[in-house]
Design an enzyme around this catalytic site. Sequence first.
Site, mmCIF file in Angstrom:
data_model
loop_
_atom_site.group_PDB
_atom_site.id
_atom_site.type_symbol
_atom_site.label_atom_id
_atom_site.label_comp_id
_atom_site.label_asym_id
_atom_site.label_seq_id
_atom_site.Cartn_x
_atom_site.Cartn_y
_atom_site.Cartn_z
ATOM 1 N N GLY A 39 65.282 26.076 19.134
ATOM 2 C CA GLY A 39 63.993 25.453 19.394
ATOM 3 C C GLY A 39 63.035 26.496 19.926
ATOM 4 O O GLY A 39 63.325 27.682 19.906
ATOM 5 N N ASP A 60 56.559 17.082 26.523
ATOM 6 C CA ASP A 60 56.611 17.585 25.146
ATOM 7 C C ASP A 60 57.084 16.486 24.198
ATOM 8 O O ASP A 60 58.040 16.659 23.458
ATOM 9 C CB ASP A 60 57.549 18.805 25.084
#
Lengths: 218, 342
Positions: free
Chosen positions: A11, A128
């Site tokens: 990620g 997020d």
Amino acid sequence: MIHNAQLIKQGAEAKVYLAPFCQRQAIIKERFAKAYRHPTLDKKLTSRRVVQEARCLNRCQKALIDTPTVYMVDLENSLIYMEYIEGISVREFLVTAEGETPEAQSRVAKEIGTALGKMHNIEVVHGDLTTSNLMMRKETGGSVVLIDFGLSYVSNLIEDKAVDLYVLERAFTSTHPNTEVMFAQILEAYGESSKAAKLILKKLEDVRMRGRKRSMLG
Amino acid sequence: MIALGLEGSANKLGIGLIQHDMTTSPPTVTILANVRHTYHPPPGEGFLPKDTALHHRSHILELIRNALADAKITPKEIDVICFTKGPGMGGPLTSVATVARTLALMWKKELVGVNHCVGHIEMGRQITGAENPVVLYVSGGNTQVIAYAEKRYRIFGEALDIAVGNCLDRFARVLNLPNDPAPGYNIEQLAKKGTKLVDLPYTVKGMDVSFSGVLSYIETNAPALLASGEYTEADLCFSLQETVFAMLVETTERAMAHIGSKEVLIVGGVGCNMRLQQMMDQMASQRGGKVFATDERFCIDNGIMIAQAGILAYQTGYTTPLEKTWCTQRFRTDEVFVAWRE
């Protein structure tokens, strides 16, 4: 570095490994040093985020919000060991045949909204929210799990919670065009489960006006 | 097919001539001319719309003549006149649009109004050959993380308050750095001598960023930090760059991870900053990706980029009728229908 670990995803924040841990499969999230970032700044951000992530996950778990269970934190090496969730992300789901139907979208939207409301009730801000960070648990037939609390923090500010929703809205409109209905359903469910929903949703209207160069017609 | 591009949305006045040879597929692109004249206010000041518009009005005709001379063509050979419709400062935009309209009527040409941000993206793609990158668009007025999907350049992340270039420019004013060639450039040079990192606010909200907090902090604390003798001006420039660029690279990386893209394209004036390019490169190589960047000719506002974006639209049959050639200060990247891409 991690024994028997298999890298499954890189990620933006971290490398995610799948590895055996105490007779089960676990996810190990490793925040590696970012070469581009000044070492001092990198260390500060990384250690803060590891602690915040583990704390917020724990807090959600205690409030019975479906999130990965934290098994262990290795602060020295910036590692978090947590539950492995089998399933697909909402992002992946929305492009399947089933995920494109209004019925499925409406069910998932309701679950997302409810979970987010509960999360904000215990003052956790995710930081997020995207459709990649919402998973669907395979064993329960697709119930929603909130994951990746890498940018999460504890806050009781209406502003922070409104921005949290705005981040998700932007992720929806940029990644999944034509899902306005679904996002409206998320907000509807959120309105029912969040205690301060009225204030937060009103603030969301302000936050929406904030990006630059918005047309101000009408 | 030849397009004339006129750009003057901020303090740069740029004229460009571009040729697309339509006999090949894809068309062979040749840059015939790319000239620019920049308005520099005195150190410690920013550029005001009125003065900037006056600068553009005073130089535009001479600049167009120079561009035609560079390209060795006559107005007859031009097919379409492209101008910046927005976003930007009202006065400077309209002073350039007036010239575009006049030329179009005099020379009997079609007009195409271009979105400035889309101009940057199309120029970056043309020069670097990047196919479908995540675009970081960073300048004095814009900070956006963009990716293409279904006929639009979609904004994944952006600055929620001031643009990153504005943050740097305003700090340059605090230090009284010259505006020539650019305040950001002078910060970049000074930052090279910096070594000590000041702890500054770091504000990332998902894929969005905020710079007003870090600017207020450093503006307020700079005098005391300098007076203490512990930090130099170079250290402050270094710290500001390290912090704000880390925020930009982090959000760009998040967008790449979210979309699953391996390419990044940096465009806009701040995109010339070598430290930003280096940091982006380090990020990309840690995830097996690639960075595309251009130099100041194409990064900083220019006329060519307006010609390029305009000619692409023109090739799909798009023109802007005279009565619709007004300018707008607010014109978002995602409002443009990108007919020329699959």
